[in-house]
Motif scaffolding. Structure first.
Motif, PDB file in Angstrom:
ATOM      1  N   GLU A  19     -30.438  26.048   5.890  1.00  0.00           N
ATOM      2  CA  GLU A  19     -31.542  25.841   6.423  1.00  0.00           C
ATOM      3  C   GLU A  19     -31.384  25.338   7.840  1.00  0.00           C
ATOM      4  N   ALA A  20     -30.427  24.199   7.559  1.00  0.00           N
ATOM      5  CA  ALA A  20     -29.934  23.461   8.896  1.00  0.00           C
ATOM      6  C   ALA A  20     -29.007  24.537   9.734  1.00  0.00           C
ATOM      7  N   GLY A  21     -28.377  25.460   8.932  1.00  0.00           N
ATOM      8  CA  GLY A  21     -27.515  26.316   9.781  1.00  0.00           C
ATOM      9  C   GLY A  21     -28.283  27.184  10.551  1.00  0.00           C
ATOM     10  N   ILE A  22     -29.540  27.679  10.031  1.00  0.00           N
ATOM     11  CA  ILE A  22     -30.406  28.557  10.628  1.00  0.00           C
ATOM     12  C   ILE A  22     -31.074  27.782  11.794  1.00  0.00           C
ATOM     13  N   ALA A  23     -31.362  26.651  11.632  1.00  0.00           N
ATOM     14  CA  ALA A  23     -31.916  25.899  12.799  1.00  0.00           C
ATOM     15  C   ALA A  23     -31.019  25.661  13.726  1.00  0.00           C
ATOM     16  N   SER A  24     -29.788  25.519  13.445  1.00  0.00           N
ATOM     17  CA  SER A  24     -28.814  25.234  14.469  1.00  0.00           C
ATOM     18  C   SER A  24     -28.479  26.476  15.332  1.00  0.00           C
ATOM     19  N   GLY A  25     -29.155  27.504  15.028  1.00  0.00           N
ATOM     20  CA  GLY A  25     -28.841  28.916  15.674  1.00  0.00           C
ATOM     21  C   GLY A  25     -27.559  29.592  15.314  1.00  0.00           C
ATOM     22  N   LEU A  26     -27.097  29.228  14.099  1.00  0.00           N
ATOM     23  CA  LEU A  26     -25.789  29.976  13.442  1.00  0.00           C
ATOM     24  C   LEU A  26     -26.390  31.539  13.091  1.00  0.00           C
ATOM     25  N   SER A  27     -25.594  32.430  13.281  1.00  0.00           N
ATOM     26  CA  SER A  27     -25.817  33.928  12.658  1.00  0.00           C
ATOM     27  C   SER A  27     -25.141  33.753  11.185  1.00  0.00           C
ATOM     28  N   TYR A  28     -25.562  34.695  10.675  1.00  0.00           N
ATOM     29  CA  TYR A  28     -25.589  34.842   9.151  1.00  0.00           C
ATOM     30  C   TYR A  28     -24.045  34.650   8.794  1.00  0.00           C
ATOM     31  N   ILE A  29     -23.102  35.494   9.627  1.00  0.00           N
ATOM     32  CA  ILE A  29     -21.596  35.469   9.383  1.00  0.00           C
ATOM     33  C   ILE A  29     -21.068  34.029   9.809  1.00  0.00           C
ATOM     34  N   GLN A  30     -21.535  33.125  10.756  1.00  0.00           N
ATOM     35  CA  GLN A  30     -21.221  32.030  11.026  1.00  0.00           C
ATOM     36  C   GLN A  30     -21.490  31.164   9.968  1.00  0.00           C
ATOM     37  N   ARG A  31     -22.894  31.246   9.507  1.00  0.00           N
ATOM     38  CA  ARG A  31     -23.305  30.326   8.457  1.00  0.00           C
ATOM     39  C   ARG A  31     -22.391  30.533   6.904  1.00  0.00           C
ATOM     40  N   MET A  32     -22.028  31.936   6.604  1.00  0.00           N
ATOM     41  CA  MET A  32     -21.191  32.183   5.628  1.00  0.00           C
ATOM     42  C   MET A  32     -19.717  31.503   5.869  1.00  0.00           C
ATOM     43  N   ARG A  33     -19.390  31.765   6.984  1.00  0.00           N
ATOM     44  CA  ARG A  33     -17.954  31.108   7.404  1.00  0.00           C
ATOM     45  C   ARG A  33     -17.866  29.812   7.333  1.00  0.00           C
ATOM     46  N   PHE A  34     -18.801  29.125   8.148  1.00  0.00           N
ATOM     47  CA  PHE A  34     -18.480  27.679   8.076  1.00  0.00           C
ATOM     48  C   PHE A  34     -19.127  26.765   7.292  1.00  0.00           C
ATOM     49  N   ILE A  35     -20.422  27.557   6.575  1.00  0.00           N
ATOM     50  CA  ILE A  35     -21.054  26.301   5.810  1.00  0.00           C
ATOM     51  C   ILE A  35     -20.875  26.581   4.153  1.00  0.00           C
ATOM     52  N   ILE A  36     -21.266  28.032   3.919  1.00  0.00           N
ATOM     53  CA  ILE A  36     -21.353  28.470   2.531  1.00  0.00           C
ATOM     54  C   ILE A  36     -19.895  28.615   2.029  1.00  0.00           C
ATOM     55  N   LEU A  37     -19.227  29.327   2.254  1.00  0.00           N
ATOM     56  CA  LEU A  37     -17.641  29.862   1.667  1.00  0.00           C
ATOM     57  C   LEU A  37     -16.993  28.644   1.718  1.00  0.00           C
ATOM     58  N   PRO A  38     -16.803  27.675   2.845  1.00  0.00           N
ATOM     59  CA  PRO A  38     -16.016  26.561   2.428  1.00  0.00           C
ATOM     60  C   PRO A  38     -16.393  25.530   1.296  1.00  0.00           C
ATOM     61  N   GLN A  39     -17.815  25.623   1.187  1.00  0.00           N
ATOM     62  CA  GLN A  39     -18.349  24.477   0.302  1.00  0.00           C
ATOM     63  C   GLN A  39     -18.021  25.420  -1.058  1.00  0.00           C
ATOM     64  N   ALA A  40     -18.457  26.591  -1.047  1.00  0.00           N
ATOM     65  CA  ALA A  40     -18.259  27.383  -2.527  1.00  0.00           C
ATOM     66  C   ALA A  40     -16.806  27.451  -3.102  1.00  0.00           C
ATOM     67  N   LEU A  41     -15.785  27.577  -1.842  1.00  0.00           N
ATOM     68  CA  LEU A  41     -14.439  27.631  -2.328  1.00  0.00           C
ATOM     69  C   LEU A  41     -14.071  26.237  -2.842  1.00  0.00           C
ATOM     70  N   GLY A  42     -14.381  25.105  -2.081  1.00  0.00           N
ATOM     71  CA  GLY A  42     -14.272  23.879  -2.501  1.00  0.00           C
ATOM     72  C   GLY A  42     -14.560  23.508  -4.065  1.00  0.00           C
ATOM     73  N   ASN A  43     -16.060  24.007  -4.174  1.00  0.00           N
ATOM     74  CA  ASN A  43     -16.483  23.870  -5.476  1.00  0.00           C
ATOM     75  C   ASN A  43     -15.734  24.535  -6.971  1.00  0.00           C
ATOM     76  N   THR A  44     -15.388  25.952  -6.487  1.00  0.00           N
ATOM     77  CA  THR A  44     -14.972  26.805  -7.363  1.00  0.00           C
ATOM     78  C   THR A  44     -13.503  26.881  -7.589  1.00  0.00           C
ATOM     79  N   ILE A  45     -12.753  26.099  -6.562  1.00  0.00           N
ATOM     80  CA  ILE A  45     -11.219  26.434  -6.858  1.00  0.00           C
ATOM     81  C   ILE A  45     -10.731  25.852  -8.074  1.00  0.00           C
ATOM     82  N   ARG A  46     -11.095  25.030  -8.567  1.00  0.00           N
ATOM     83  CA  ARG A  46     -10.619  24.223  -9.791  1.00  0.00           C
ATOM     84  C   ARG A  46     -10.712  24.836 -11.022  1.00  0.00           C
ATOM     85  N   PRO A  47     -12.074  25.290 -11.183  1.00  0.00           N
ATOM     86  CA  PRO A  47     -12.520  26.144 -12.442  1.00  0.00           C
ATOM     87  C   PRO A  47     -11.768  27.556 -12.259  1.00  0.00           C
TER      88      PRO A  47
END
Lengths: 222, 222
Positions: free
Chosen positions: B122-150
């Motif tokens: 939501e914060a990403g949307i509110a800051s005016g980031l596009s879908y790709i930017q949200r994926m690239r800068f918000i979702i994927l880095p965190q998802a990768l950080g969460n999942t790299i170990r398992p």
């Protein structure tokens, strides 16, 4: 032809139930022994005694780093060379106990370490001995984070027990392997094998999930 | 115990071990790649709006998780020929490993995505980031950080699971141990060497797991 084989398969159902009994026996015995050894191992791994920590850690790495199949072969084929003759069944139980204990050690250790340090310090300040701290302060709190992965580990235990068929223990998988030589319908035979495992594992997986939700709620209430 | 341990035999069989070591690496590497792809697809299906896709993915994941890999391997090994599909053994093995680990990867990826707070998006949307930017800068880095170990943990499991391929007579590390044992009657040399090779892979992946976690999580925290 399919119908004929299906009837044959129905007729060999008692054989499959024998296999089911063997799987439950191997997995059940390993579950009990593995849990007991794993708790002791976990307490040692989370203790302040550095040599104990390192020895347990090295053992865990050794077991985690090698495939279970290789461990079974080592126990079944190498131990006789140093004078320990084992039948397939005890060898399977020893191997599976060893594997389970090493995984439960890690689960218990991380559960104990997840208990806030202040709890232990408060217990020490109150004059509780090491044993009393563990018994009344640390373990009751740790059990919340131990229980869900512990049940999950039991699922893995049941599944890993299929590998003992490689040394000739007649468990469900071995029964399937023997049956498929006679009834060449692999999908049907191993479909049945899978169904029997599913009947054991699926409730356990759900129990693990249930405990996880339950324990999370319980700990947020605190 | 190691009095009669014969290093010369191991040295003699070293070319075989190296060849089989390479086989284990490429078989598990191929399966790992396939499993991540299958995992992403199954996870996308499980999180999709369509009820049919959701239940297909659900059945696939639950079935795989509730049955042992060995039973799945035999299911394909004996089942595909009975359906008239003839595949080389290695391909059957890779298919079984891929489908097995794929279900676990689906769960790992799902947990990683769902762990991200919706407020972040939501914060990403509110800051005016596009879908790709949200994926690239918000979702994927965190998802990768969460999942790299398992994910790396599952890769370790996959490498170890590939030992089961020896039971359908594919040449890989465990099979090399069996060959040495049956040709020279030296199980200690055969299986301990096999175990040592697996430990090399295990420690490398474990070190990589520790390193990547430090890098990724550290970057997330700042």
């Amino acid at each position: 032809m399919w119908g004929f084989y299906f009837n044959e398969l129905i007729r060999s159902l008692p054989f499959f139930l024998k296999g089911l009994y063997m799987t439950v026996a191997v997995a059940g015995l390993s579950l009990v022994f593995g849990t007991i050894i794993g708790f002791f191992g976990g307490i040692m791994r989370a203790s302040r005694n550095k040599p104990a920590r390192m020895i347990v850690g090295a053992w865990v790495d050794l077991i985690r780093g090698t495939p279970f199949l290789v461990q079974i072969f080592v126990i079944f084929f190498i131990l006789p060379g140093i004078g320990i003759e084992l039948e397939a069944f005890p060898a399977a139980v020893i191997a599976l106990t060893n594997l389970t204990a090493s995984f439960i050690t890690e689960i218990v250790a991380s559960g104990i370490l997840a208990v806030p340090k202040g709890q232990r310090e408060a217990a020490t300040a109150s004059g509780l001995s090491n044993y009393l701290q563990l018994r009344f302060i640390v373990l009751p709190q740790a059990i919340r984070s131990i229980l869900p992965p512990l049940v999950g580990q039991y699922v893995l235990l049941v599944k890993d027990s299929s590998v003992v068929s490689a040394i000739g223990v007649v468990d469900i998988t071995r029964v399937g392997w023997l049956t498929v030589q006679r009834i060449p319908e692999g999908l049907m035979v191993f479909g049945l094998v899978g169904l029997l495992y599913f009947a054991i594992c699926y409730p356990l997986i759900n129990l693990s999930g249930f405990l996880e939700r339950r324990m999370t709620v319980a700990s947020t209430k605190l | 115990m190691l009095e009669g341990f014969n290093f010369r035999i191991i040295w003699e069989y070293m070319p075989l071990y190296m060849q089989c070591f390479a086989a284990t690496l490429w078989l598990s590497g191929l399966s790992l790649f396939g499993a991540v792809v299958v995992g992403i697809i199954a996870c996308a299906m499980r999180l999709s709006q369509s009820r049919i896709l959701r239940s297909i993915a659900g059945v696939y994941i639950e079935t795989i998780r509730s049955t042992p890999l060995l039973a799945q391997l035999y299911f394909f090994y004996f089942g595909l020929p009975s359906m008239g599909i003839m595949l080389p053994e290695w391909l059957t093995g890779v298919i079984a490993l891929t489908l097995n680990s794929g279900a676990y990867y689906a769960e790992i990826i799902r947990a990683g995505i769902q762990a991200i707070d919706f407020g972040q998006i939501e914060a990403g949307i509110a800051s005016g980031l596009s879908y790709i930017q949200r994926m690239r800068f918000i979702i994927l880095p965190q998802a990768l950080g969460n999942t790299i170990r398992p994910m790396l943990g599952q890769a370790i499991i996959l490498v170890k699971d590939s030992s089961l391929l020896s039971l359908i007579s594919i040449m890989e590390l465990t099979r090399a141990g069996q060959v040495l044992t049956s040709e020279r009657f030296t199980p200690a040399e055969g299986f301990l060497t096999t175990a040592a090779f697996y430990l090399i892979i295990y420690y490398m992946l474990k070190a990589f797991s520790g390193w990547s976690e430090k890098r990724l999580i550290f970057r997330e925290a700042h």
